[in-house]
Structures are given as structure tokens and as C-alpha cells.
Design an enzyme around this catalytic site. Structure first.
Site, short mmCIF file in Angstrom:
data_model
loop_
_atom_site.label_atom_id
_atom_site.label_comp_id
_atom_site.label_asym_id
_atom_site.label_seq_id
_atom_site.Cartn_x
_atom_site.Cartn_y
_atom_site.Cartn_z
N GLU A 1 0.79 -1.08 -0.06
CA GLU A 1 -0.04 0.01 -0.02
C GLU A 1 0.93 1.24 -0.10
O GLU A 1 1.72 1.30 0.92
CB GLU A 1 -0.88 0.13 1.25
CG GLU A 1 -1.83 -1.17 1.21
CD GLU A 1 -2.46 -1.55 2.48
OE1 GLU A 1 -2.32 -0.66 3.49
OE2 GLU A 1 -2.86 -2.72 2.86
N GLU B 1 -4.11 -7.11 3.06
CA GLU B 1 -2.70 -7.43 3.95
C GLU B 1 -2.45 -9.05 3.56
O GLU B 1 -1.39 -9.53 3.42
CB GLU B 1 -2.63 -7.05 5.45
CG GLU B 1 -2.46 -5.64 5.69
CD GLU B 1 -3.71 -4.92 5.64
OE1 GLU B 1 -3.32 -3.86 5.70
OE2 GLU B 1 -4.75 -5.38 5.34
N GLN C 1 1.98 -1.88 5.76
CA GLN C 1 2.44 -0.48 6.23
C GLN C 1 2.72 -0.20 7.60
O GLN C 1 3.75 0.59 7.84
CB GLN C 1 1.20 0.48 5.80
CG GLN C 1 1.58 1.94 5.88
CD GLN C 1 0.31 2.62 4.76
OE1 GLN C 1 -0.61 3.30 5.50
NE2 GLN C 1 0.50 2.96 3.47
N ASP D 1 1.08 -2.69 13.30
CA ASP D 1 -0.18 -3.22 13.77
C ASP D 1 -1.04 -3.95 12.73
O ASP D 1 -1.75 -4.94 13.22
CB ASP D 1 -0.97 -2.06 14.37
CG ASP D 1 -0.15 -1.36 15.38
OD1 ASP D 1 -0.42 -1.69 16.47
OD2 ASP D 1 0.41 -0.12 15.47
N HIS E 1 -1.07 2.70 15.72
CA HIS E 1 0.23 3.12 15.19
C HIS E 1 1.26 3.14 16.45
O HIS E 1 2.29 4.04 15.80
CB HIS E 1 0.01 4.57 14.48
CG HIS E 1 -1.01 4.55 13.46
ND1 HIS E 1 -2.22 4.47 13.43
CD2 HIS E 1 -0.71 4.43 12.12
CE1 HIS E 1 -2.84 4.62 12.34
NE2 HIS E 1 -2.07 4.51 11.61
#
Length: 805
Positions: free
Chosen positions: A496, A527, A549, A552, A594
Site C-alpha cells: 500500500e 494484507e 504499512q 499493527d 500506530h
């Protein structure tokens, strides 16, 4: 039918056949299918009588698989489902003795070349590597990626296997890789049960293949059930191809060609597969074949009977429309064969299958009996009557396992404890030899361990020119990737936001413009398929970097990483590999999704994948350089808050390497050993400066990789000097810290050097809330590090280090 017949569609590569040839082909097809059915029936009996542990078979799916095998060519790939035994027989990728050897879990790789006894029956694989772990010529063989049990899991790698054909066709720099492709003409065949199309990975993969427009042929075996659950609870409208009609190719030519055919219609199946695969192969587009009205005569597996959940009307229908009976009926009506001819064929087939089963069982038992005879002889030499009686009782058993033999010897060792004799010594020496052999049989090849393993790549230090520039960490990664893409045309990257903007932290900035969209590409938000795509590409000789990306979000792909990539070498006993690099970023930043650092989850779930936790981007670049020269899978977790921190740019940025499993002592000290990794290392380093002013000397060790962990045992050597140990990490309590403690205290025997309780400093048990204060009160801070180390010093010397609070 007399004379020469033109057989269109049904029999590819045969424009004209005499009736005798036509008849011979059909009768041979029926023979293969009938033998497969008998193998299923006999296999179930072997499980129910206790000779085999579990059975899952392909009965009811035979005729469609004959048709699929007709159009499967050398160079093609299968990513399939554990019902495909007839296809494997028909394609010449499985023999009947191998089928039964796998059922009995024969650990001889020559008997079960798919897994060496490690996989349940009907989990198929072909050998893509030779005994040294080097690639064989994949264009000269029919290829099957190793099956997995988790339903739908095969779909991810299927996308990559098909995408590889497109890359080999369109990237001229790959033309010389003759072992892997012939101009991208290969088709990737996938199979899946209708119920498994309810899985998210199925929809991810179907969508991805439609977007990518790749030569992927997915067959859906539809018997209207998922174990006991009927289609009405599985699929909207109870028809997967009906609800996927929107994927049908339009005027612009984008999408799929979708076919539907009945699973008992032999002529229709042959025609459909010929047409579908011709389109897929020639036009390089995905096709879907929905095979309906299939049956499953023995139910899902040996765990239960289908009569418990199917009503009489359904069972009566299945009995009538069993594909074997329908093909037999068609053959007689079409004058292909008479009832008498087929009866004779069937009787011969039954005898053949029984002979194969008996031979496979005898081969399996012979090794056990030989081992038992040796063990019994050695036990007899001890003169212990009770042990001799136990051995004789086992010798009379008709069904042996290696567990029985080894258990007998281990029991003897306990009984003979304290005795000293030559006979006992001989028995124990034999056991030790068997222990080594059993490790090879049952525990080896977690990693392929070839000469090209990244573990064999020695460290090359980064070099710096006089006046080397200090740049953002992201620029070091960017230079590293550019050098590797220039060096090796096999390297590709995707994920991504990887393509156009060069990833969210600019590691690939500007590289798509230089190397093209085929090599550095954006993907949708999927994913599981991103990782699966990487697995398939890697299995076909390419060197993919699949980006997730944020750390998490790795959890969305954890099933594919754990069930497929991490087990691939092990479950094929080192005869398949997928050197995929998964790139992601994590640890400290902001907010619940994040700032993740679920390292304990990752370490435990991904044994079989190298786990790299670089502290900065220079170390990360060195790890990429190592991994791209090796041939084993890895996960690299970059520090999310390190991309704009300044680092000196090495002059050999694409050449220097970091040795996996090589820990580093970043600061020498004498009072306490602190082991940390990733972003918390900077916190520990800053804390050490203040602690030094307080009279406390901290030694800091960075393991750099978790799998493998500190092969030179620097941690225990440090602990030997300091006698105190603190582990600092951002995972939850008992996560990565527990792993590190186990490695240092148990594996490295560090427990003996402690003069106090080892401690861990971790994040709180919940994820980090948003904001700087959320980070401070959730993750280890400088204050936390200082105070826990001071407290440990207070425990050992309260006079010198009085309490703070």
C-alpha cells in the site's frame, strides 16, 4: 462411432483421434478415477482400524479433476486444496504408493516426497529444490506448491504464482531465468471448496487477480456443504459464481471469464476446462470454473459420518449423481466400454489398490520392526527380566510405531538408573544415535539451511568517506533499495502506497519512476494477499519485498505468514522455499494502532521466519542487503520514529551486510546488563548517560534479531561480568521480554551469574493511547529506565543507592 472422429475441446493437443485412441483415453481416465475412489475408501478403513491417524479424501471430486489434469502442462503451478488426489494422480504428480505412505506418515522422503511424513494425507507438494537446496528446472516439471489445511489459505500464494508469469513475460531483464519460466506462458491453477469461498482471503485474492489481470485459473469444487453446514448458511444465493457475476469480463476486457459446469458431466468438464485454460494461457487473464453438483460420499473426513447432517433426499440424490456412476453410465451409453469391460477394470483396480496399501504398510512397519529388534537385543543383553518381557511383548505387536520403540528404551534407561554395565552403555549409545536420526525425521528444516542461507553471509561493515553526509534515515534505506534493484532484476517491491509516493516514509521515493511499475507497485488494502502474493513470487524464483504499512496491520496477514510462509521449509522437509522479505514499521509513535510492538505474538507465531528488529535505518539497510543475498524468509521491523533521525550515509550502502543472530554491545558497563531492541534502545542509551552521573555503569546489548537470537552469546557474557539483568521492550508484559529471558537464562545458562532477580521493563498491558502523554504513561520512558535500574542497584547496595521514593 466409427472411423476418424474430430474431438473438439474435450482432449487438448489432439485435433484428430481415431475412435480407438479416443476410447483408450477415456477408459484410462476412468481407471485413474476409479483407483482414486478405491484409495479413498480403503484409506478411510485404514484410519478407522487405527493404522493411520486421520484421513481426508477426494472422493466425489474425481471427474472434474481428470478434466483439469488434461490442460495442466509442464511449468504450470497448482495451489490447492486437500481434495485434489485424483488430479495429482492424473497429472502424474503422485503415485499410489506415495498416497498410502503419506497416510501412514512414513518419514522416508522417498516414500512421501511431498512432506516426509510431516503433513496429513492429501496435502500435496512437488519438489522444487534438489537435495542441496538449489532450484530445479521448474519449466520442465509440473509443480504443486505445498498444501496447507487452513481453508482458503492457498489463495494468497496463488495470486503470486500467477503474477510471476506476468512478470516473466513483461520484464525483459528476466528472460535469461530459464529455470523459472518460458516467456510467462505458465498458468497458476487454484482449487478451493465452495464453503471456503466464505473466507476473507478468497475475496481478497479474487479481487487482486482481477485487478492484476494474471493467468490464474480458480476451480471451485461445490458439493453444497462445508463439513455439516449447507450452502444456505455459507453463500448469498447459495451460489458463489452467481454473486461474483460482476467480475465477468466486460467490453473493456477487464475481469474474469466465469464458467459453470456440473461435476458429474465428463464431456462437459473436458470441454469447459479446455476452453477456460486456453483463454487463461493465451490471453493472460484470470478464469473461474465453478464446478457444481459434486458429492462427498464419505463426508468431510474420518472424524464423522455425513449421514448425521444430510437428509435422505440429499443422500439419494448423491447416490444417483455420484460422478463415478454417471461417467460409467455415459461410457456404456456412448459405446466407449461395456459393463463387462468396466467390471473387469474395476476388479483389477481394487486388487491393485489393496496391493499398494499392503506394500506401503509393510514398508512403513519394516523400519519400525528393524529398530525394535535392535533395541530388544540390546535390552536382552542387560539381563533385566522385566525389561526383556516388555520388549518381547512389543515384538509380538502387529502395529508398531517409533514412539513404542523409543518409549521402550527410555523406560529401560529409567529402570537401569544407577547401574553401570557395558550392556547399558551400548543401549544408551544406540538411543543417542536414534535421537539424532529422529531429530532429522521430525524436527529438521525449520529453515532450508542451504549454502545461500542468510545465516551463512558474513558481516561486511559499512564504510564512510571522509566527510560522509548525515542524512535522514529514510534516505539510507532509499539508497540501499536503489542499489539492490540495480544489482538484481529479480527484486520487486509492492504494498500500500509503495509505488507512486514511494511508501509513507519515503523508503522507495522516486524508485518506481526509475525501475517501472512492474517492479515497484502499489496494491490495494489487502494484507493477507500482499503476503501471499510475495510467497508465490518467491516460490517462482523472484526476490519480493512485500510491505505491510504498519506493524499493527501485520496481524491481518498473520495467518498467511504463520500457516504458510513460516512452515513451508519444514512441511516440505526443505524441498520448497520462498525467500520473501516482509517489510514493516512499528514501535513508538502515536495511538492504539500506530504504536504497536506485538513481538511476543510474532516470535511465537513465526518460527521459520527470520525476525529482524534493527535499531536504526543503517542497520536495517545492512539486513536488507543480507537477506536479498540469502534465500530464506524474513520480517524486518523498522523503527517508525527513526526515518527523520540523522545517520551517516555509508559509501557501500548497497553492499555492507549485518549478520543475522549477531548481537552488539553498544555501551560497555560493569554494574548491570540491559538488553533492548528497536526504538527503546535510544531510550536506554539516554538513560544510561544520567545513570552514569549517578555512579551506575550500564552495559547495553542489542540482539538485532530475535530469530536467530544472539548466536555468539554476548548477552550471557555481559551478564557474567555484571551479574544483573534488565530487559527493556515495548511489548506487553510477558511478550518479547519473556522470550529474551528464556534465551539468556535457560538457553545461554545465564541464571548462574545472577546476584538478584532479573527484571523486565515493558509497555503496559494495553496499547498506547494517542498523544505524547499517552506514550509517556504507556511505553518505557527514560524516567522508567533510570528508576528501575536504580531500584535494582538499591536492592543490592541500599547504603550506596538509597531509595528514591
Amino acid at each position: 462411432m466409427k472411423g476418424t472422429q474430430v474431438i473438439e475441446n474435450n482432449f487438448p493437443d489432439q485435433e484428430e483421434l481415431s475412435f480407438d485412441d479416443f476410447r483408450s483415453i477415456i477408459i484410462n481416465d476412468y481407471k485413474i478415477a476409479y483407483e482414486s475412489r478405491q484409495a479413498s475408501l480403503l484409506g478411510r478403513k485404514e484410519v478407522l482400524t487405527g493404522k493411520a491417524k486421520f484421513g481426508i479424501f477426494g472422493d466425489g471430486k474425481e471427474i472434474a479433476q481428470l478434466a483439469m489434469a488434461k490442460v495442466f502442462k509442464a511449468g504450470d503451478w497448482r495451489s490447492g486444496y486437500y481434495r485434489d488426489q485424483t488430479f495429482m494422480f492424473a497429472a502424474g504428480m503422485l503415485t499410489m504408493p506415495q498416497f498410502f505412505a503419506q497416510l501412514y506418515a512414513n518419514t522416508d522422503p522417498d516414500a512421501d516426497p511431498a512432506s516426509g511424513g510431516r503433513q496429513m494425507n492429501c496435502h500435496f507438494a512437488t519438489r522444487t529444490l534438489d537435495e542441496e537446496g538449489d532450484w530445479v528446472d521448474l519449466t520442465a516439471s509440473k509443480n504443486s506448491s505445498a498444501d496447507i489445511s487452513p481453508t482458503g489459505g492457498q489463495m494468497g500464494r496463488l495470486v503470486g504464482l500467477a503474477l510471476a508469469s506476468k512478470m516473466y513475460r513483461n520484464n525483459k531483464a528476466l528472460k535469461d531465468l530459464h529455470k523459472f519460466s518460458l516467456d510467462g506462458n505458465e498458468v497458476a491453477f487454484g482449487t478451493i471448496g465452495n464453503a471456503s469461498t466464505s473466507e476473507g482471503i478468497f475475496f481478497e485474492a479474487i479481487n487482486a487477480a482481477g485487478v492484476l489481470q494474471i493467468p490464474m485459473a480458480i476451480s471451485i469444487w461445490d458439493d453444497a456443504y462445508g463439513i455439516s453446514v449447507p450452502a444456505e448458511y455459507q453463500t448469498t444465493k447459495q451460489d458463489i459464481s452467481e454473486i461474483l457475476k460482476g467480475f465477468q469480463r466486460d467490453e473493456a476486457g477487464e475481469g474474469y471469464e466465469i464458467f459453470k459446469v456440473r461435476g458429474w458431466d465428463y464431456p462437459g468438464l473436458c470441454e469447459t476446462y479446455e476452453k477456460a485454460i486456453r483463454i487463461c494461457r493465451e490471453q493472460h487473464i484470470p478464469v473461474m470454473i465453478h464446478v457444481t453438483e459434486m458429492t462427498q460420499p464419505q463426508g468431510h473426513s474420518t472424524s464423522g459420518s455425513h449421514e448425521r447432517y444430510k437428509d435422505k433426499a440429499r443422500i439419494d440424490w448423491e447416490n444417483e449423481y455420484d460422478c463415478m456412476l454417471q461417467m460409467r453410465k455415459w461410457m456404456i451409453e456412448s459405446a466407449v466400454a461395456s459393463d463387462e469391460e468396466l467390471t473387469e477394470l474395476e476388479n483389477t483396480a481394487k486388487s491393485y489398490i489393496r496391493d499398494c496399501q499392503k506394500a506401503a504398510w509393510a514398508d512403513f512397519n519394516a523400519v519400525m520392526k528393524t529398530e525394535l529388534k535392535v533395541a530388544a537385543k540390546l535390552i536382552a543383553e542387560t539381563g533385566n527380566e522385566s525389561l526383556i518381557a516388555n520388549a518381547e511383548a512389543l515384538l509380538s505387536s502387529s502395529d508398531l510405531s517409533r514412539k513404542d520403540v523409543i518409549g521402550l528404551v527410555r523406560s529401560a534407561a529409567r529402570t537401569l538408573r544407577g547401574e553401570r554395565s557395558e550392556a547399558k552403555e551400548k543401549l544408551l549409545n544406540w538411543y543417542k544415535e536414534q535421537h539424532e536420526g529422529n531429530f532429522e525425521r521430525y524436527n529438521s528444516k525449520l529453515f532450508t539451511g542451504t549454502a545461500e542461507s542468510p545465516s551463512n553471509i558474513v558481516a561486511v561493515a559499512p564504510e564512510y568517506n571522509e566527510g560522509a553526509r548525515s542524512v535522514d534515515g529514510r534516505e539510507i534505506l532509499n539508497a540501499c533499495f536503489e542499489a539492490n534493484f540495480s544489482r538484481d532484476a529479480r527484486v520487486v517491491a509492492f504494498g500500500e502506497d509503495v509505488g507512486a509516493i514511494g511508501d509513507v516514509n519515503q523508503g522507495f521515493a522516486g524508485l518506481q519512476a526509475k525501475f517501472g511499475k512492474m517492479r515497484i507497485s502499489d496494491t490495494g488494502i489487502r494484507e493477507m494477499t500482499i503476503v501471499g502474493q510475495g510467497i508465490g513470487l518467491a516460490m517462482r524464483g523472484l526476490r519480493p519485498i512485500a510491505e505491510i504499512q504498519y506493524l499493527d496491520y501485520l496481524l491481518y496477514a498473520l495467518n498467511i505468514l504463520s500457516d504458510d510462509l513460516a512452515t513451508l521449509s519444514y512441511r516440505t522437509k526443505g524441498r520448497q522455499k520462498a525467500p520473501l522479505i516482509v517489510r514493516t514499521r512499528g514501535h513508538r509513535l502515536e495511538g492504539i494502532w500506530h504504536s504497536g510492538s506485538p513481538m511476543g505474538v510474532i516470535i511465537n507465531a513465526l518460527r521459520g521466519i527470520h525476525i529482524c528488529v534493527p535499531r536504526n535505518m543503517t542497520q536495517a539497510a545492512g539486513m536488507y542487503n543480507t537477506l536479498l543475498r540469502g534465500d530464506e524468509p524474513a520480517l524486518v521491523i523498522e523503527c517508525l520514529n527513526g526515518y527523520r533521525l540523522k545517520e551517516r550515509l555509508p559509501s557501500n550502502v548497497g553492499e555492507f551486510t549485518v549478520q543475522l543472530g549477531k548481537a552488539e554491545i553498544l555501551r560497555q558497563g560493569s554494574d548491570i546488563t540491559v538488553v533492548s531492541y528497536g526504538s527503546t534502545l535510544r531510550v536506554v542509551q539516554e538513560a544510561a548517560e544520567e545513570l552514569d552521573k549517578m555512579g551506575i555503569s550500564v552495559e547495553i546489548v542489542d540482539p538485532q534479531t530475535f530469530l536467530p537470537f544472539d548466536l555468539d552469546k554476548l548477552c550471557v557474557e555481559s551478564l557474567r561480568r555484571t551479574n544483573k539483568l534488565l530487559i527493556v521492550g515495548e511489548d506487553v508484559p510477558g511478550g518479547s521480554s519473556a522470550f529474551i529471558l528464556q534465551q539468556i537464562l535457560e538457553v545461554q545458562n545465564g541464571y548462574q551469574y545472577l546476584d538478584g532477580k532479573p527484571r523486565t521493563l515493558t509497555a503496559k498491558a494495553h496499547r498506547a493511547p494517542y498523544g505524547s502523554d499517552g506514550d509517556y504513561f504507556t511505553k518505557p520512558s527514560i524516567d522508567d529506565v533510570i528508576e528501575i535500574i536504580y531500584e535494582m542497584m538499591n536492592d543490592s547496595n541500599p547504603e550506596k543507592f538509597p531509595g528514591l521514593y
